[in-house]
Design an enzyme around this catalytic site. Structure first.
Site, PDB file in Angstrom:
ATOM      1  CG  ASP A 207      -2.030   1.002   1.151  1.00  0.00           C
ATOM      2  OD1 ASP A 207      -1.726   2.194   0.947  1.00  0.00           O
ATOM      3  OD2 ASP A 207      -3.198   0.599   1.291  1.00  0.00           O
TER       4      ASP A 207
ATOM      5  CG  HIS B 111      -2.220  -0.871   6.094  1.00  0.00           C
ATOM      6  ND1 HIS B 111      -3.292  -0.252   5.493  1.00  0.00           N
ATOM      7  CD2 HIS B 111      -1.741  -1.746   5.178  1.00  0.00           C
ATOM      8  CE1 HIS B 111      -3.437  -0.725   4.263  1.00  0.00           C
ATOM      9  NE2 HIS B 111      -2.509  -1.641   4.045  1.00  0.00           N
TER      10      HIS B 111
HETATM   11 CO    CO Z   1      -2.678  -3.205   2.706  1.00  0.00          CO
END
Ligand code: CO
Length: 210
Positions: free
Chosen positions: A44, A98
């Site tokens: 990400d 996360h």
């Molecule tokens: Co992620």
């Protein structure tokens, strides 16, 4: 200026600023890297490993994939792990996931995403193992975040089960394993679990003759 040219121009400014502040900044790192940490994180773009940990080039050996998975037949991850543990001799291996992770969210649906289904299957298995823990959670967001945490926990366990970690624990009393979760809302990393070197696992996972 084309969008990608902006990156190259920023790179020039970055390199210039570094040398202005410290003339030896790059020459120090040319021949050797001695990071203490292997960081396994999500791909990400909102979770940049060096920035969120305040680390400079040379401090963090990094592997990132969708949803920070440690899959036992992933030659890419295993090669990074072996190099980090056996050659760089890192003292800590960190799995940092996360909240709000798109990979975790996708794994909780029945949607067909093509080839990535095979990758997300690993996350569905984490859900399956811990299914009972979701019974009293009704909000979708909370379910995703619960699976984010359980996934980190399982990936740290997956690390502990590898012969690479088992061998280093036996011969070198390192590395310690850590599970962390990053919050996109405030930028804070919360430590979830730690497995110190030499922690006893189920006998089945402990290899003879390492
Ligand atoms: Co992620």
């Amino acid at each position: 200026m084309k969008p990608y040219e902006k990156l190259l121009s920023h790179n020039k400014n970055w390199a210039k600023e570094k040398v202005e502040k410290d003339p030896n900044y790059f020459s120090r790192l040319v021949d050797i890297q001695t990071p203490d940490f292997l960081y396994i994180g999500c791909s990400d773009s909102r979770v940049p490993s060096n920035e969120i940990t305040g680390t400079e080039p040379g401090e963090l050996f990094v592997h990132r994939n969708v949803a920070n998975l440690v899959v036992h037949n992933d030659l890419n991850m295993l090669s990074v792990l072996q190099y980090a543990v056996e050659v760089l001799k890192v003292k800590h291996v960190i799995v940092c996931g996360h909240y709000g992770c798109g990979g975790i969210r996708a794994a909780m649906t029945k949607q067909d995403f093509g080839i990535i289904n095979k990758w997300l299957r690993n996350i569905k298995d984490v859900y399956h193992i811990h299914k009972a823990e979701f019974e009293n959670i009704h909000s979708e967001e909370e379910k995703v975040n619960k699976l984010v945490e359980l996934n980190i926990q399982e990936q740290v366990m997956n690390l502990a089960k590898t012969s690479i970690i088992q061998k280093a624990w036996k011969t070198d009393n390192r590395p310690d394993l850590h599970g962390w979760v990053y919050d996109l809302h405030d930028g804070i990393i919360k430590p979830l679990l730690e497995i110190p070197a030499k922690t006893k696992l189920d006998d089945l996972y402990e290899f003879d003759n390492l």
